[in-house]
Design a protein around this motif. Structure first.
Motif, PDB file in Angstrom:
ATOM      1  N   ILE A   1     -79.638  66.098  40.392  1.00  0.00           N
ATOM      2  CA  ILE A   1     -79.178  65.271  41.515  1.00  0.00           C
ATOM      3  C   ILE A   1     -79.721  65.833  42.824  1.00  0.00           C
ATOM      4  O   ILE A   1     -80.299  65.105  43.644  1.00  0.00           O
ATOM      5  N   LYS A   2     -79.570  67.131  42.998  1.00  0.00           N
ATOM      6  CA  LYS A   2     -80.010  67.750  44.264  1.00  0.00           C
ATOM      7  C   LYS A   2     -81.504  67.597  44.483  1.00  0.00           C
ATOM      8  O   LYS A   2     -81.964  67.427  45.601  1.00  0.00           O
ATOM      9  N   GLN A   3     -82.273  67.707  43.391  1.00  0.00           N
ATOM     10  CA  GLN A   3     -83.734  67.634  43.515  1.00  0.00           C
ATOM     11  C   GLN A   3     -84.246  66.195  43.580  1.00  0.00           C
ATOM     12  O   GLN A   3     -85.449  65.970  43.667  1.00  0.00           O
ATOM     13  N   GLY A   4     -83.330  65.235  43.496  1.00  0.00           N
ATOM     14  CA  GLY A   4     -83.748  63.830  43.569  1.00  0.00           C
ATOM     15  C   GLY A   4     -84.486  63.356  42.329  1.00  0.00           C
ATOM     16  O   GLY A   4     -85.202  62.352  42.374  1.00  0.00           O
ATOM     17  N   LYS A   5     -84.307  64.064  41.209  1.00  0.00           N
ATOM     18  CA  LYS A   5     -84.966  63.621  39.969  1.00  0.00           C
ATOM     19  C   LYS A   5     -84.279  62.382  39.403  1.00  0.00           C
ATOM     20  O   LYS A   5     -84.858  61.690  38.563  1.00  0.00           O
ATOM     21  N   VAL A   6     -83.042  62.165  39.800  1.00  0.00           N
ATOM     22  CA  VAL A   6     -82.290  60.988  39.356  1.00  0.00           C
ATOM     23  C   VAL A   6     -81.551  60.410  40.558  1.00  0.00           C
ATOM     24  O   VAL A   6     -81.239  61.132  41.508  1.00  0.00           O
ATOM     25  N   ASP A   7     -81.284  59.095  40.502  1.00  0.00           N
ATOM     26  CA  ASP A   7     -80.493  58.474  41.569  1.00  0.00           C
ATOM     27  C   ASP A   7     -79.003  58.629  41.301  1.00  0.00           C
ATOM     28  O   ASP A   7     -78.205  58.650  42.238  1.00  0.00           O
ATOM     29  N   MET A   8     -78.651  58.680  40.022  1.00  0.00           N
ATOM     30  CA  MET A   8     -77.255  58.957  39.664  1.00  0.00           C
ATOM     31  C   MET A   8     -77.200  59.438  38.222  1.00  0.00           C
ATOM     32  O   MET A   8     -78.178  59.293  37.474  1.00  0.00           O
ATOM     33  N   ILE A   9     -76.063  60.038  37.867  1.00  0.00           N
ATOM     34  CA  ILE A   9     -75.892  60.548  36.503  1.00  0.00           C
ATOM     35  C   ILE A   9     -74.607  59.992  35.917  1.00  0.00           C
ATOM     36  O   ILE A   9     -73.540  60.071  36.539  1.00  0.00           O
ATOM     37  N   VAL A  10     -74.745  59.416  34.716  1.00  0.00           N
ATOM     38  CA  VAL A  10     -73.565  58.987  33.948  1.00  0.00           C
ATOM     39  C   VAL A  10     -73.692  59.689  32.605  1.00  0.00           C
ATOM     40  O   VAL A  10     -74.466  59.268  31.748  1.00  0.00           O
ATOM     41  N   ALA A  11     -73.015  60.804  32.411  1.00  0.00           N
ATOM     42  CA  ALA A  11     -73.307  61.671  31.267  1.00  0.00           C
ATOM     43  C   ALA A  11     -72.113  62.540  30.885  1.00  0.00           C
ATOM     44  O   ALA A  11     -72.187  63.762  30.969  1.00  0.00           O
TER      45      ALA A  11
ATOM     46  N   VAL B   1     -72.309  68.255  44.387  1.00  0.00           N
ATOM     47  CA  VAL B   1     -72.625  66.827  44.228  1.00  0.00           C
ATOM     48  C   VAL B   1     -71.371  66.016  44.518  1.00  0.00           C
ATOM     49  O   VAL B   1     -70.278  66.569  44.594  1.00  0.00           O
ATOM     50  N   ASP B   2     -71.540  64.699  44.653  1.00  0.00           N
ATOM     51  CA  ASP B   2     -70.387  63.800  44.800  1.00  0.00           C
ATOM     52  C   ASP B   2     -70.135  63.079  43.479  1.00  0.00           C
ATOM     53  O   ASP B   2     -71.062  62.931  42.663  1.00  0.00           O
ATOM     54  N   PHE B   3     -68.910  62.619  43.316  1.00  0.00           N
ATOM     55  CA  PHE B   3     -68.573  61.848  42.114  1.00  0.00           C
ATOM     56  C   PHE B   3     -67.888  60.539  42.475  1.00  0.00           C
ATOM     57  O   PHE B   3     -66.860  60.554  43.158  1.00  0.00           O
ATOM     58  N   ALA B   4     -68.412  59.436  41.969  1.00  0.00           N
ATOM     59  CA  ALA B   4     -67.657  58.183  41.957  1.00  0.00           C
ATOM     60  C   ALA B   4     -66.815  58.199  40.688  1.00  0.00           C
ATOM     61  O   ALA B   4     -67.112  58.916  39.740  1.00  0.00           O
ATOM     62  N   GLY B   5     -65.759  57.415  40.681  1.00  0.00           N
ATOM     63  CA  GLY B   5     -64.904  57.365  39.504  1.00  0.00           C
ATOM     64  C   GLY B   5     -63.581  58.060  39.736  1.00  0.00           C
ATOM     65  O   GLY B   5     -63.173  58.217  40.882  1.00  0.00           O
ATOM     66  N   PRO B   6     -62.909  58.514  38.674  1.00  0.00           N
ATOM     67  CA  PRO B   6     -63.375  58.525  37.281  1.00  0.00           C
ATOM     68  C   PRO B   6     -63.378  57.141  36.627  1.00  0.00           C
ATOM     69  O   PRO B   6     -62.624  56.264  37.019  1.00  0.00           O
ATOM     70  N   TYR B   7     -64.249  57.010  35.631  1.00  0.00           N
ATOM     71  CA  TYR B   7     -64.302  55.766  34.860  1.00  0.00           C
ATOM     72  C   TYR B   7     -63.760  55.960  33.451  1.00  0.00           C
ATOM     73  O   TYR B   7     -63.665  54.998  32.681  1.00  0.00           O
ATOM     74  N   TYR B   8     -63.406  57.215  33.099  1.00  0.00           N
ATOM     75  CA  TYR B   8     -62.836  57.487  31.775  1.00  0.00           C
ATOM     76  C   TYR B   8     -62.193  58.863  31.835  1.00  0.00           C
ATOM     77  O   TYR B   8     -62.646  59.712  32.607  1.00  0.00           O
TER      78      TYR B   8
END
Ligand code: GLU
Length: 292
Positions: free
Chosen positions: A113-123, A135-142
């Motif tokens: 995330i910090k290096q900008g290799k991904v726009d977001m992570i769902v994992a 990092v920031d977190f949206a959610g939780p979704y589960y």
């Protein structure tokens, strides 16, 4: 593809009972095909505007976790996390075939995330204060919970206290690896991914694998004659968030809005039922979003 026969097992999350129907062929996953927004508009200079006008997004997920994120024969991952990623992309006007999926393992998520290799992570990514410093977190979704998986013939491990001084495989950089050592005194045998723990367990080089109940349930569903959950109890709370660049508050709040909208319009339920819900029969309620 439907299972020819089903087994029943119980997995109790920290808060709710999840009825698992473990199928011989491991619960086939499909896709919920969320409708793609047509020309959505966003305030200038937001991450939403940037991604939407680029028409593509890079999303990090797991590639080896049945039910949540597992790479299929066509090279594309499938699972509940993948569907959550597709839902968010669709709301940006980005169709599934314009998502670039990148494998993120437990130890590299903050860096990616910090290096900008991904726009977001769902994992299967647990929200916690330590990670929130990076990092920031949206959610939780589960909300999952930590559990133990053992060989089918094991009768000695039924609770986390039973692994004191014993070899337990888990993944570097994960919350369950830290908990099993710090709280329960296990000897950690570290791996880069959970699937890399399967052979050491089968060969009895380790006595258990520990991580979130739903990840372990995915492995048990694939090999119900080899493995089982040590118990139907979980011993931590693992709220799953969508990882984002730190301080991108507008993007985080917008994703939170989309999660809530997906709950109202049934697409959250559909995402579950076409993936993890093929094995874990209780559809979860969307947890209360943490709008910190
Ligand atoms: N949810 C836990 C974590 O984020 C375990 C699963 C994983 O390693 O992805 O560390």
């Amino acid at each position: 593809m439907k299972a020819f026969f089903r087994r029943k097992s119980l997995l109790v999350a920290a808060s709710a009972a999840l009825a698992l129907s473990l199928s011989a062929c491991g619960g086939s996953s499909t896709t919920s095909n969320p409708p793609v927004a047509e020309k959505p508009s966003f305030a200038a200079d937001t991450t939403m505007a940037k991604l939407s006008s680029a028409g593509k997004i890079v999303i990090g997920t797991k590639f080896d976790q049945p039910l949540f994120g597992q790479k299929g024969l066509d090279g594309k991952p499938v699972g509940f996390d993948v569907e959550i990623g597709k839902l968010i992309a669709a709301k940006l006007g980005i169709p599934a075939d314009k998502i670039e999926w990148v494998e993120t393992v437990s130890a590299n998520r903050e860096q990616f995330i910090k290096q900008g290799k991904v726009d977001m992570i769902v994992a299967t990514y647990t929200i916690n204060d330590k990670r929130k410093t990076e990092v920031d977190f949206a959610g939780p979704y589960y909300e999952a919970g930590q559990a133990l998986m053992v060989n089918k013939d094991n009768t000695t491990i039924t609770k986390p206290e039973d692994v004191k001084g014993k070899n337990v495989c888990s993944v570097t950089g994960s919350t369950p690896a830290a908990t099993i050592v710090e709280k329960y005194g296990a000897v950690l045998v570290p791996a880069a991914t959970y699937s890399a723990c399967l052979e050491p367990l089968r060969n009895k080089q380790v006595e258990a694998i520990t991580t979130d109940n739903v990840i372990l349930a995915g492995f048990v569903s694939k090999e119900p004659d080899a493995f089982k959950l040590a118990s139907d109890q979980t011993f931590t709370k693992e709220p799953y968030g969508i990882g984002l660049k730190k301080d991108d508050t507008a993007f985080r709040m917008w994703i939170n809005d989309q999660l809530e909208a997906s709950d109202k319009d049934g697409s959250y339920k559909k995402a579950w039922e076409t993936t993890a819900g093929t094995v874990i029969k209780t559809t979860p309620a969307l947890p209360t979003i943490d709008r910190y």
